[in-house]
Write an enzyme that holds these catalytic residues in place. Structure first.
Site, PDB file in Angstrom:
ATOM      1  N   GLY B 130      37.658  26.166  43.797  1.00  0.00           N
ATOM      2  CA  GLY B 130      36.835  25.645  44.881  1.00  0.00           C
ATOM      3  C   GLY B 130      36.481  26.724  45.893  1.00  0.00           C
ATOM      4  O   GLY B 130      37.068  26.772  46.982  1.00  0.00           O
ATOM      5  N   SER B 132      32.721  28.397  46.102  1.00  0.00           N
ATOM      6  CA  SER B 132      31.326  28.279  46.560  1.00  0.00           C
ATOM      7  C   SER B 132      31.037  26.919  47.164  1.00  0.00           C
ATOM      8  O   SER B 132      31.633  25.904  46.781  1.00  0.00           O
ATOM      9  CB  SER B 132      30.359  28.497  45.395  1.00  0.00           C
ATOM     10  OG  SER B 132      30.396  29.823  44.971  1.00  0.00           O
ATOM     11  N   SER B 164      33.459  24.723  37.829  1.00  0.00           N
ATOM     12  CA  SER B 164      33.551  24.610  36.374  1.00  0.00           C
ATOM     13  C   SER B 164      34.837  23.902  35.986  1.00  0.00           C
ATOM     14  O   SER B 164      35.892  24.153  36.573  1.00  0.00           O
ATOM     15  CB  SER B 164      33.540  25.997  35.734  1.00  0.00           C
ATOM     16  OG  SER B 164      32.332  26.644  36.028  1.00  0.00           O
ATOM     17  N   GLU B 247      39.345  37.790  38.842  1.00  0.00           N
ATOM     18  CA  GLU B 247      38.197  37.148  38.192  1.00  0.00           C
ATOM     19  C   GLU B 247      37.249  38.208  37.621  1.00  0.00           C
ATOM     20  O   GLU B 247      36.593  37.978  36.615  1.00  0.00           O
ATOM     21  CB  GLU B 247      37.459  36.262  39.204  1.00  0.00           C
ATOM     22  CG  GLU B 247      36.348  35.445  38.562  1.00  0.00           C
ATOM     23  CD  GLU B 247      35.754  34.403  39.502  1.00  0.00           C
ATOM     24  OE1 GLU B 247      36.020  34.471  40.718  1.00  0.00           O
ATOM     25  OE2 GLU B 247      35.014  33.533  39.015  1.00  0.00           O
ATOM     26  N   SER B 379      27.554  37.621  42.554  1.00  0.00           N
ATOM     27  CA  SER B 379      26.306  38.043  41.918  1.00  0.00           C
ATOM     28  C   SER B 379      26.287  39.568  41.796  1.00  0.00           C
ATOM     29  O   SER B 379      27.022  40.276  42.482  1.00  0.00           O
ATOM     30  CB  SER B 379      25.116  37.583  42.753  1.00  0.00           C
ATOM     31  OG  SER B 379      25.110  38.286  43.978  1.00  0.00           O
TER      32      SER B 379
END
Lengths: 374, 396
Positions: B130, B132, B164, B247, B379
């Site tokens: 949790g 974004s 996800s 990550e 990104s």
């Protein structure tokens, strides 16, 4: 398993870099001023050419992995190509030479007495070593070689030639009868690129290195050279990245360093990623060559293809980031652009090596399928 | 530098191979594949993960005291190689293993480690992330989900997005605002939230691939015990940076590289079996150039990860090198799927289950899925900022 260099290996790279920095003309703007013969002697005094020579022949007995960072430094410092050529030839003589060749040549290589140029390409033949037309016969070697770096200052030429129906490497003294040398007009005059015409050129005694047609001598040469060129390309790319980043930190436009603009910052970041990726490919290939691992040819081709593209792209971007200054003769970035182009096309460009990777990959995949079926 | 393996490492490989030979279903990868249906596939992956755990192959380099195997990072790399060699299924609890577990291992209390880590390794607890929110994407530190402390509990209100596997998850780790008056990076905390808590609802989001892997997750007066904070209150940003380093790091990249190398092998097989005019597609020199470029990039992905493993083993700290790894693999993988679509040519637009789809439509689906690579876990633009500022020292 360890994918890092030890302190000696790092220190070797630093030492070569520091030595070359003592010759500012090497990277100065005028390529014609960058062929100082004192550089060879300084590298020889340092012992660079003894590193790959076994101890039994008066050398240090190191591997290609041990000298990988030193080779990067040769690239970054725009060292005379004869230094790398001699190291590549040393690897071949150590791995493939006869006992007599090793005994006569290696001690003299170790002291810096023998400079060896690599005569591979021929006009109209592309990159494929099997396509050469130069031929060794009873009367010596006949053919014409192009783009031989530093041929004019070499003592020996290692010539790719047809021998007894196969392809092999033969040694010819530069001042032998039947050898004539002409400088090319070319993009990088500091590389000493020459056309070498062999008209029944007299062979040295015991001239054939290894066995022609069979054996590993030509593939080993192509791989070792590809890997050394890839290493030099990464040295240049890393140096150009540093130059671009330094400039982006100090050049002020619109009231701030241009490196604060994302258009510049992100280009630098992409270059940094490319340099790290290229190094991963190159270092692994140095290891496969040092170990003569079954993955040697595939990894050498990956390194050559990929690092050639990285060096080209980083040199291009570095010129762009320097703006008008980048395009000037005086700043000298063009020296790296020029040398990168020579390295990119030596011993197979990326197109040739990507094809070789594909052939190796399909062969490995077929072998794997066969093993699974069995 | 040495790419050879010690006898102990070779022994690890031999044991794993022997185990795998019995563990995979007969005909795996030849006649037997993962289920097509999304939910069935998720359960298949969960079952595989539990089988790995039962065999002692979960948490390769985690400490034994928390249920791990206590092996080295090198053995973890070998594990990845062997999974690649047999084309093993992916797991479902990737976020649990790579992110929640790694973060708790690094920053959690002893009680948190004792409770959560074994349950992650056994995949009894599947985790989601949790981070974004609709208005906190690249600017992650501007999250607004509030956690107010009342006695021994936090009351959480807000909305997370792109969560996800929330639909399969028992737990969620979340970055929440505990001090709205502090500067934005200094008022955040890192909470572990039980997905069964009253007040949590999820809504699936459909992705450009047509799948619904990710979700919106809503928190409406959700009670979270104060013991479920990782790190100190208002120190959540630092904890979250650890999560992000894992990550984006080499463990994650190596796991993905497996899948990319499998897909590339499938692509090459497909191209080798595809006629084009009087010849086979694999004979086209342009096709060969594109494939070889991807073969190289996928191999470099592996080498980048292994090289970074070595840096950590030799004592270097985790830093912006994780961003280098992530930026590289995400673009290299996108290039590969773009090349696949180019290479397949006129039939590339045909999708599964159309009998004329190339490779059963897998390349097209992967192409669509690959668009996420350069967006999630930071990104490419954020990765480039990190590399530019923290690695190269360029001004902000």
């Amino acid at each position: 398993m360890n994918f890092g260099f030890n302190e000696e290996q790092k220190s070797l790279g630093d030492t070569v870099a520091a030595l070359l920095a003592d010759f500012p003309a090497l990277t100065g703007p005028d390529p014609a001023q960058a062929r100082d013969p004192a550089v060879w002697q300084a590298l020889a005094d340092l012992g660079l050419f003894a590193l790959l020579v076994p101890e039994a022949h008066g050398g240090v007995g190191l591997t290609l992995v041990d000298v990988a960072l030193a080779i990067e430094a040769l690239g970054a410092g725009l060292a005379p190509p004869i230094a790398a050529s001699t190291m590549i030839a040393t690897d071949i003589i150590v791995r493939e030479g006869t006992a007599a060749q090793q005994a006569s040549l290696l001690p003299r290589i170790a002291t810096g007495e023998l400079r060896i140029a690599l005569a591979m390409l021929e006009n109209g033949q592309g990159y494929d070593p099997d396509a050469v037309q130069t031929v060794m016969g009873g009367n010596g070697v006949t053919g014409s070689k192009i783009l031989v770096p530093d041929a004019d200052i070499a003592d020996l030429l290692l010539v790719l030639s047809r021998v007894d129906g196969g392809v092999g490497l033969v040694l010819v003294a530069r001042d032998a009868r039947g050898v004539s040398i002409r400088h090319h007009a070319d993009i990088d005059p500091s590389s000493g690129l020459c056309e070498v015409t062999l008209d029944g050129a007299a062979l040295m005694d015991d001239a054939l290195v290894g066995h022609a047609g069979s054996g590993d001598v030509v593939p080993r040469l192509m791989d070792a050279a590809a890997i050394v060129y890839a290493g030099m390309a990464m040295g240049m790319a890393a140096r150009m990245l540093d130059a671009a980043v330094d400039y982006a930190k100090t050049r002020v436009q619109f009231g701030q360093p241009i490196g604060a603009f994302q258009s510049i910052k992100h280009r630098c970041a992409d270059m940094a990623v490319a340099v790290e990726a290229g190094r991963s490919a190159a270092y692994y290939a140095f290891w496969t060559a040092a170990e003569n691992d079954p993955d040697r040819s595939r990894s050498a081709s990956m390194a050559k293809a990929y690092c050639g593209e990285v060096a080209r792209d980083v040199c291009n971007e570095t010129v762009q980031i320097h703006g008008g200054m980048g395009f000037t003769w005086e700043l000298g970035l063009h020296r790296f652009l020029r040398r990168a182009k020579v390295l990119e096309h030596g011993f197979g460009n990326h197109v040739w090596h990507y094809e070789r990777i594909m052939a190796e990959t399909l062969a490995a995949q077929a072998a794997g399928d066969k093993a699974q079926a069995a | 530098m040495d790419f050879s393996y010690s006898p102990q490492e070779e022994g690890f490989r031999t044991d794993l191979r022997a185990w795998l030979a019995d563990a995979l279903p007969p005909g795996w990868g030849e006649t037997v594949f993962e289920p097509e249906d999304e939910d069935e596939r998720a359960m298949f992956r969960l079952a595989w993960e539990k089988k790995l755990h039962a065999g002692g192959w979960s948490g390769i380099n985690w400490p034994v005291e928390y249920g791990g195997r206590g092996a080295t990072l090198v053995e973890r790399a070998i594990f990845a190689e062997e999974m690649a060699r047999v084309g093993a299924p992916e797991g479902l609890n990737i976020i649990g293993h790579n992110l929640a577990g790694s973060t708790i291992l690094r920053h959690g209390t002893e009680a948190q480690k004792q409770y959560f880590l074994p349950r992650i390794l056994s995949s009894e607890d599947v985790w989601c992330q949790g981070f974004s929110e609709p208005n906190a994407g690249s600017d992650l530190a501007s999250v607004r989900t509030r956690a107010e402390r009342r006695g021994d509990t936090f009351i959480v209100n807000g909305q997370k997005i792109w969560t996800s596997f929330a639909q399969y998850s028992q737990w969620c780790f979340a970055l929440v605002r505990t001090d709205p008056d502090a500067p934005k990076h200094k008022g955040l905390s890192f909470l572990l939230i039980d997905m069964k808590s009253p007040g949590i609802s999820i809504r699936p989001l459909r992705q450009i691939s047509g799948e619904c892997e990710f979700n919106e997750t809503f928190f409406d007066d959700v009670e979270v015990p104060v013991d479920n904070i990782v790190g100190d209150i208002n120190d959540g940003w630092r904890i979250a940076m650890t999560t992000l380093a894992y990550e984006r790091g080499p463990e994650d990249a190596l796991g993905r590289q497996i899948r990319f190398s499998q897909e590339l092998e499938k692509l090459i097989d497909t191209v080798a079996a595809t006629p084009r005019g009087d010849a086979m597609l694999i004979e086209d020199p342009i096709v060969r150039q594109k494939l070889a470029r991807s073969v190289t990039e996928v191999e470099v992905m592996r080498l980048n990860a292994v090289r970074t493993f070595s840096k950590y083993l030799n004592g270097d700290d985790r830093g912006p090198d994780a961003s280098v790894i992530k930026l590289y693999w995400s673009h290299a993988a996108q290039n590969m799927y773009e090349a696949a679509m180019d290479i397949l040519g006129p039939t590339a637009p045909i999708a599964a289950p159309d009998p004329l789809s190339a490779g059963g439509g897998r390349f097209q689906l992967s192409y669509l899925q690959s668009k996420a690579f350069t967006i999630y876990s930071g990104s490419s633009e954020i990765q480039r900022n990190i590399i530019g500022e923290r690695m190269l020292g360029l001004p902000r």
